[in-house]
Design a protein around this motif. Structure first.
Motif, short mmCIF file in Angstrom:
data_model
loop_
_atom_site.label_atom_id
_atom_site.label_comp_id
_atom_site.label_asym_id
_atom_site.label_seq_id
_atom_site.Cartn_x
_atom_site.Cartn_y
_atom_site.Cartn_z
N MET A 1 -4.36 9.54 -11.18
CA MET A 1 -4.05 8.28 -10.29
C MET A 1 -5.60 7.49 -10.41
O MET A 1 -6.18 8.65 -10.41
N SER A 4 -9.14 3.19 -8.18
CA SER A 4 -9.54 1.39 -8.24
C SER A 4 -8.48 1.01 -7.41
O SER A 4 -6.83 1.42 -8.00
N SER A 5 -8.32 -0.05 -6.83
CA SER A 5 -6.92 -0.91 -6.23
C SER A 5 -6.31 -1.60 -7.10
O SER A 5 -6.92 -1.87 -8.23
N PRO A 6 -4.93 -2.02 -7.24
CA PRO A 6 -3.95 -2.98 -7.76
C PRO A 6 -4.69 -4.37 -7.84
O PRO A 6 -4.18 -5.15 -8.16
N ALA A 13 -9.45 -7.00 -3.29
CA ALA A 13 -8.12 -6.32 -2.61
C ALA A 13 -8.15 -7.34 -1.16
O ALA A 13 -6.58 -8.05 -0.87
N TRP A 18 -3.26 -8.01 0.30
CA TRP A 18 -3.66 -6.15 0.33
C TRP A 18 -4.11 -6.31 1.47
O TRP A 18 -4.59 -6.91 2.32
N ILE A 67 1.07 9.83 -2.03
CA ILE A 67 -0.31 9.21 -3.21
C ILE A 67 -0.06 10.49 -3.79
O ILE A 67 -1.19 11.38 -3.24
N ASP A 83 0.67 -3.13 -0.14
CA ASP A 83 0.90 -5.19 -0.79
C ASP A 83 1.95 -5.44 0.08
O ASP A 83 2.53 -5.42 0.53
N ARG A 146 4.04 -0.57 -1.67
CA ARG A 146 3.66 0.21 -2.61
C ARG A 146 1.81 0.25 -1.56
O ARG A 146 1.44 -0.55 -1.15
N GLY A 148 -1.62 1.48 -2.89
CA GLY A 148 -3.22 1.81 -4.08
C GLY A 148 -3.90 2.59 -3.27
O GLY A 148 -4.68 2.11 -2.01
N ARG A 150 -8.85 3.33 -2.79
CA ARG A 150 -9.41 2.37 -3.94
C ARG A 150 -10.90 2.99 -2.74
O ARG A 150 -10.88 3.47 -1.01
#
Length: 161
Positions: A1, A4-6, A13, A18, A67, A83, A146, A148, A150
């Motif tokens: 993975m 970087s953030s989505p 973000a 987010w 994750i 998210d 979801r 993410g 960072r």
């Protein structure tokens, strides 16, 4: 993975829907990522004020996130991103579906009970049936948000010691 953030990099973000909470990586395992929270609440959320169970562990306590994050080393500070739009949609689906099932159950029960001469008993039975149906249906919905990651990139963080 990738780290970087989505939502992109930097401060983007937070402006793109987010929620974020800083954490320190304790371990990266095949089952998930063990972190200790560096903040008591998420940033960017105007909802619960830190009372939700999205990230249930209090500040400084370890928590395992689902994750798989290869490349992260213990001691690294990261931001875990959620998210917000997907979280709101999941809540609306769960609570909205439950409300609809309750009201439909009570309404249909009332109509059936009225035909049988017991409208209140029918409404109660329908309400209970709607409650049971709502519980069964909402358990099947995937409420996992979801997530993410960072890296904090030199942002000031506090020490856990």
């Amino acid at each position: 993975m990738s780290l970087s953030s989505p939502a992109g990099s930097g401060g983007a973000a937070m402006g793109e829907g987010w929620l974020a909470r800083r954490a320190r990586v304790l371990a990266s395992t095949p089952d998930g990522l063990d972190v200790a929270w560096l903040e008591s609440t998420c940033r960017g959320c105007a909802g619960c004020g830190g009372r939700c169970s999205l990230f249930a562990a209090p500040e400084g306590q370890p928590e395992r996130l689902p994750i798989p994050a290869s490349g992260l080393r213990p001691g690294e500070d990261i931001e875990v991103l959620v998210d917000a739009r997907a979280l709101r949609r999941a809540a609306f689906r769960s609570y909205g579906l439950a409300l609809v099932a309750l009201l439909l159950g009570a309404g249909l029960g009332h109509l059936l009970g009225r035909a049988a001469g017991f409208p209140n008993a029918g409404a109660l039975a329908g309400l209970l049936a709607g409650t049971f149906l709502a519980g069964r249906l909402t358990k099947r919905l995937d409420a996992a948000p979801r997530l993410g990651l960072r890296p904090c990139n030199g942002l000031p963080t506090k020490d856990l010691t």
